[in-house]
Each structure stands twice: as C-alpha cells, then as structure tokens.
Design an enzyme around this catalytic site. Structure first.
Site, short mmCIF file in Angstrom:
data_model
loop_
_atom_site.label_atom_id
_atom_site.label_comp_id
_atom_site.label_asym_id
_atom_site.label_seq_id
_atom_site.Cartn_x
_atom_site.Cartn_y
_atom_site.Cartn_z
CB THR B 49 -0.88 0.03 1.26
OG1 THR B 49 -0.05 0.37 2.38
CG2 THR B 49 -1.54 -1.29 1.51
CB CYS B 50 0.35 4.85 -0.25
SG CYS B 50 -1.04 5.04 0.85
CD GLN B 113 -9.47 4.16 4.28
OE1 GLN B 113 -8.85 4.20 5.32
NE2 GLN B 113 -10.39 5.04 3.95
CD GLN B 117 -4.99 -0.22 1.62
OE1 GLN B 117 -4.50 -0.30 2.74
NE2 GLN B 117 -4.87 0.87 0.87
N GLY B 186 -14.36 32.04 0.13
CA GLY B 186 -12.94 31.85 -0.13
C GLY B 186 -12.74 30.44 -0.63
CG MET B 190 -8.81 22.67 5.51
SD MET B 190 -7.51 21.56 5.98
CE MET B 190 -7.24 22.10 7.66
#
Lengths: 271, 445
Positions: B49-50, B113, B117, B186, B190
């Site tokens: 995985t990452c 997650q 995985q 704005g 985020m």
C-alpha cells in the site's frame, strides 16, 4: 392485592430510573440494550393495572388522585415510546423515567386515597377532562425536557467540550423538533381539556368557580403555553429563551396540579 | 515451521524509499508467483500500500531468504535498504500480521482501509495459489481478529481528521445533513475538502463566494453549486446552514452585527461557521450569539487531538485482544502440526486392516451379518487399542515440542519414520475441512 400489576410495573420502571442515573454519569452502553424492553414490559403491566381499575370501578374517570397519578405516568410512558418510535432516541428518558417512577410509585403506595367529589361523576365529562388534561401535561413535560436537553447540548457545542452525557444526546434540530411538535400536539388536548373542565365547574358551582386559585393557576399555565407556542412558531425561539419559557410553563403546570390539595372547587377529599 | 516477514513502512522509511519497493496491483500476481517459485518458500503473501510493503513467507524447514528475493525482484542493492527494513520471525511475524490487519500499525491507528487492502491482496494470493494452507489459516485468523478489535473496542469510531470532525459537529447540530446548504467563502484546498465531506453526508446546495469571481465560478462548477459575487455575501449568507470560510483577508469578514442579522432572518434556526482561515475570518465572539456555533481551525484540531488520544487508549485494549488471539493461534498451530501425523497414522493402519480382512474373507466363506459385524469390530478394536498409546504420546509430544523439548521432537520424527507417513496431502485436507466455513464468511463482500 389491589395494586399488584402496578407494583410490577413500578419494579420495571425502577430499571428505567437506574438507567437515568447511570446515563447522567456518562456511561450507558450496558443498560441501553435492556432498558427499552424493561420499561416496555413495565408499561404493559401498567396498562393492565389501569384496565383492571377501570373494570372494578366501571367508570373511565380516575376516581382518586392515585389513579390520576398512575394515568399520567402511563401517558408519559406512551409519549416516550412515541418519541422513540419517531426519533430513535432514549435520551428524554433521563428525565422522563424518574418522573414516571415517582408517579407510579406514589400511586402504588396510596392506601386510602382521597376521592374526587362532583355531581358530574360518571357522566363521562370528567373522564374526558382528566384524560385530555393529562395528555396536555405530558406534552408540556416533553417540551420542557427537550428544551432543557437542547440547552445542555447548545452549551456543550459552544464550550467545545463534548464528553460524558452530552456526547450521546440527539442533535439540536432533532431536540428542537421534538419540543415543538409536542407543544403543538399538546395544545389542543390542553385547550379542550380546560373547556371540558369549565363545563363541569359551571354545572357544579355556577359562575363563582372562576375565582378559585386552582382555576387561576390553570389559566396562567394555559397563557404561558400560548406564549411559548406562539414565540416558537413566529420567532423560532430556541435555546435559553425557549428553555426559560418552558420552565415557567412547567412550574405553572406543577402548581396547577398541586392546587388540587388546596382548591375548594377542584379537590380530592379524604374519606 | 518457519514464518518470516520482511517489510518497510511509513515509520521506517520515507516515501522515496517506499516507492522503490512498491508493487502495483497489476504486478502483484506475478510477484507472488516469482516468490512462491523460490525453492525455500512454500507459501507467500505480499501486501503493498502507500504506507507499507510487506512480504510474508512460510517454509517447513529453513527461514526463507526474503532479502534475496527483494534484491532480485527489484534489482536493487539490498545494503542500502538495510536500515529501513524490519524483519519478524514466527510468533512475532504472526503478531505483526494481526496488528496490521487490525489497523494498529497504521499511520492513523484504526483507519478502516487497511483491512480491505489486506483482504484484496489475500484474494490475489489465493487465486495464484501462493496462499493455500498454513498462511491461509493465518490470514483468515487475522481477519477474524481485526473484526474482533473493531467490534470490541472503539479504536476506529471517532473522527480524526479536520474534515470529518466538521461533519460530526454539523451532525450534532443539524441531525441529518440532508438538504442543508453549505456556503464556501474563499476557495482553499481545506475548505474544498470539508465541503466534499459534507456533501458525501447529504448536504445539498453549495454557494461559493470569492474575491476573484472566476475562481468562484470554477469551484462552483466543481460542486454543481452557485457562484455568488463577493459584494452579495451578506445578503445571501443567511440562507446557508453551514458556512466554511478560508479567505486570505487580513480583517474579519463576519462580525457580530452580521450574525445577529442572520439569526433574525433565519428565525433563529442554528447556523454553523467553520473558520479555517488564518487570520480568522469570523469574529470568535459570534459564538456567544444564541443558535450560532463557530469553530476555528484550532477548535477543530483540538477535537481531532482528543479523538486521537481516545484512539490511543482504545489501541491499548486492542493490543490485549491481539495478544490473546496470537497465543490462541500459536497453540492451535502446534496441534495442527501434529494432527496430520495422527490422521495419516490412523489412515495407514486402517488400510492395513482392510487389506487383511479382504485377504482372509475367501478362506472364511459366507458369513452371517452377525459374524461380519464381529470380524469388523474385532479388527477395529485391535487397531484402536494399538493406536491409543501412540496417539496420546504424540499429543503430549506436540505440546512439549512447543517448550523446545528435543526428546519430544525426536518422538514425532520417529513415529513418522517408523510408519513411513506421507504428510502433505493429509495436512492439506485437514486445513480445507477446518477452514472452508470460515473462509466463506471472510470472502463475503
């Protein structure tokens, strides 16, 4: 034994009381699973006891103050389950369960309860009057409870600290909805209940009944109820203002109930 | 029995190193085949995985050389990686797999997650046959443990990102977010993320106001929302239930008088300001206005912090569950080791018994059913009586072997040699029977 089923119901309501105390201390996972079946069973036994009292007396009207207490407790439980069915929240139980427990306990302990004396007993008017008024009281109590919980939740959201009891409360808008709807639903009950009461009093005592403290307190309560309903409907009052008004209405209702003990035209007379 | 795990994760290596060892989903099957093809590997499993790349292998005799595989597969100098790689053996490897599947080893402890995985990688490894017996049992157990951790602790239940905390708070105010209006003032990364989260939970219309109107138009198009000119901000903001501000303005945009005006127009319906701008766009004293809730970036972050602390507390309880499960699994492995021996010993004697009965049948002539039964039960009785002591001894030996008692290991070896038992097939059957049910459960979507 006269109060057997009611006492069984009180035992189950006792679990509700324990739940309320535990919920106030912030832990509730354990009891939450058994609490609804327990108080539900309590309500069923309670219903049996009311049906039994009716079968014995042959009149729907609660003949004495303990029966009124019992009926009010039952109406509160029925309202609680209605709210649960509609909103899936048990949080109102924190205040509803203790009151139901106290009312039904007091009702189950009453030995020689004072009787209510009126020439209209048995005519049906009194049964209608009492039932409607008790539904009105229950609605008022629910709006009082939900506005208190609203206030608590609002304070905790503003203080940005949400631990303990508060983390389990339903959302603000849900609480607001419960409060407003119970007011709205309760208003016709209260109004028609009072009208029925006036008819009875007029028939029994003539126009002088109006100066009785019980009647004056009741009118005050009805007036506050009106203001409460109107301010919420027109200006959308919530939070602190609504909670204060609700409290006033609730105190007035309690006084009106307590006035049964010193009113000359509306009282239960000891035998 | 040797389990060996080697890996690299977000704690031991920066992304520049992790990416060198990453194996993409499309390459996973071929990597598994290569690893399983090595002579010292019986079964293997890879998760990439990452945040982590881990290889797990099992072999019956010697510890598999996973470093060698890494060097070969990635064509890389292993010495340069040495400081980033961690290695776990046997019980520690088992514990590590359990912890990874239960999300206790994750960057954000409790994030959901990783279990998915691991399950996906498991499905690939099974389909290429890299996982078939012992590792299958191990991974199935890891999934069950992860499920236990999730249901018995609240390690994954509280929001631990600013955006999800914002959603939680909005739900505390509004209940359902269905149909609620969100106003972005704005345009920032985020606030975009927060808006996306809110929309995923049902929030409906999005208004966007920005100093540069083009940017507002772009963002509004992204959300299928409405761009509003900045000059019209105060007239329109009262319609919004949730306002997210993130402008670079040096002064406050929403002040007390605005808040009071909004509440009047909204008939006191609650309003939620999420102020992620620094310097702040919303006057913090607005929070005192009844019905208005203002959370700035620090407020949100402190909620995140307290939830992270909650998770750490819950993670302690989860570790205790893992300990119990690892212990249980290791005990079971020991008996699993001996069960095939016992089964094949029984099979062996049963074959002999059948053969002998068949041999004498011709000489006995026609038997009545009663006589048939008597021969059957006599021969069976002899076999069972003979087997009784060896089986008990084997079971005791299996337990002793765990305590590293050399004599016990010798006993097991001796029994296998004496009866010339071929174990692998019996063992596979055993696993298949034991885990068919469990697997069905796990592989359900």
């Amino acid at each position: 034994m006269p109060h057997l089923w009611l006492r069984v119901a009180v035992a189950f309501y006792g679990l509700g009381l324990i739940y309320a105390l535990i919920a106030l201390s912030g832990r509730r996972e354990v009891l939450a699973r058994i609490i609804l079946p327990a108080v539900g069973l309590g309500a069923i036994f309670h219903f049996v006891s009311i049906a039994e009292a009716y079968a014995v007396a042959g009149d729907l009207a609660p003949a004495n103050i303990t029966q009124s207490e019992s009926l009010l407790a039952f109406v509160l439980m029925a309202s609680f389950f209605t709210v649960y069915w509609r909103y899936k929240t048990t949080s109102l139980g924190i205040l509803v369960f203790p009151l139901v427990f106290l009312l039904s306990l007091s009702a189950s302990l009453g030995q020689q309860p004072p009787q209510f004396i009126s020439p209209l007993l048995g005519s049906g008017w009194i049964a209608v009057h009492i039932t409607l008024i008790l539904c009105g009281y229950a609605a008022l109590f629910f709006s009082f409870v939900s506005s208190l919980l609203y206030l608590l939740q609002e304070q905790s959201l503003k203080s940005k600290n949400m631990d303990g009891v508060l983390s389990h409360l339903p959302a603000l808008e849900v609480m607001d909805d419960i409060g407003f709807r119970s007011l709205l639903l309760g208003f016709p009950f209260m109004t028609f209940g009072l009208i029925a009461g006036c008819v009875i009093a007029q028939a029994s005592y003539g126009p002088t009944y109006f100066r009785d403290p019980k009647i004056l307190l009741t009118l005050l309560m009805w007036a506050v109820y009106m203001v409460l309903l109107f301010s919420r409907w027109s200006a959308g009052w919530r939070g602190r203002k609504a909670a204060v008004l609700s409290t006033v209405a609730f105190v007035a209702a309690t006084l009106a109930w307590a006035a049964n003990y010193f009113s000359s035209v509306h009282r239960y007379v000891a035998q | 029995m040797k389990y060996c795990l080697i890996g690299i994760n977000h704690r031991t290596a920066p992304v520049e190193v992790r990416e060198q060892l990453a194996i993409s989903v499309s390459d996973l099957a071929s990597a598994l085949r290569q690893l399983a093809g090595r002579p010292d590997v019986d079964e293997c499993f890879i998760i990439s995985t990452c945040n982590r790349v881990e290889l797990l292998a099992r072999s019956p005799e010697i510890a598999p050389d996973l470093r060698g595989f890494i060097a070969d597969y990635f064509n890389i100098e292993i010495a340069g990686l040495q400081q980033h790689l961690y290695e776990r053996r046997d019980k520690d490897a088992i514990r590590h797999v359990f912890r990874v599947a239960s999300s206790l080893d994750s960057m954000i402890v409790g994030e959901p997650q990783i279990l998915g995985q691991v399950k996906e990688s498991y499905a690939v490894a099974r389909s290429v046959g890299a996982v078939h017996s012992h590792l299958d049992v191990l991974l199935t157990r890891a999934f069950a443990t992860a499920k236990r951790v999730r249901t018995e602790t609240s390690v994954g239940s509280s929001a631990v990102s600013v955006a999800s905390v914002a959603v939680d708070l909005a739900k505390k105010i509004f209940g359902s977010l269905q149909g609620k209006q969100v106003y972005l003032v704005g345009a920032g990364k985020m606030s975009e993320l927060a808006a996306r989260h809110l929309m995923a939970h049902g929030a409906a219309a999005i208004f966007v106001a920005n100093r540069t109107h083009d940017r507002a138009l772009q963002l509004a198009a992204k959300f299928n929302g409405r761009a509003i000119r900045f000059e019209q901000l105060y007239e329109t903001a009262a319609d919004a239930d949730i306002v997210i501000t993130s402008t670079g303005a040096p002064h406050q945009i929403f002040r007390r008088e605005h808040a009071e005006m909004f509440m009047q127009r909204r008939k006191n319906k609650p309003m939620f300001f999420i102020d992620i701008a620094v310097p702040r766009d919303v006057d913090p004293t607005i929070n005192e206005v009844s019905g208005i809730f203002v959370y700035d970036i620090d407020d949100l972050q402190s909620v995140v912090q307290s939830h992270v602390a909650d998770r750490q507390r819950e993670a302690q309880r989860a570790e205790a569950i893992i300990d119990v499960e690892v212990e249980r699994f290791v005990n079971r492995l020991d008996t699993l080791d001996i069960v095939p021996t016992i089964v094949s010993l029984q099979d062996h004697l049963e074959t002999i018994r059948q053969a002998e009965i068949d041999k004498v049948r011709g000489r006995l002539g026609k038997l009545t059913p009663e006589q048939e039964l008597a021969v059957e039960s006599m021969s069976r009785g002899i076999v069972n009586k003979i087997l009784h002591t060896p089986i008990t001894t084997l079971k005791t030996a299996a337990r002793d072997a765990k305590q590293k008692d050399p004599e016990a290991t010798t006993i097991i070896e001796l029994v296998r040699k004496l009866f010339n038992l071929n174990l692998s097939r019996a063992a596979d059957d055993q696993h298949e029977r034991e885990h068919a049910e469990e697997k069905k459960e796990i592989l359900k979507p």
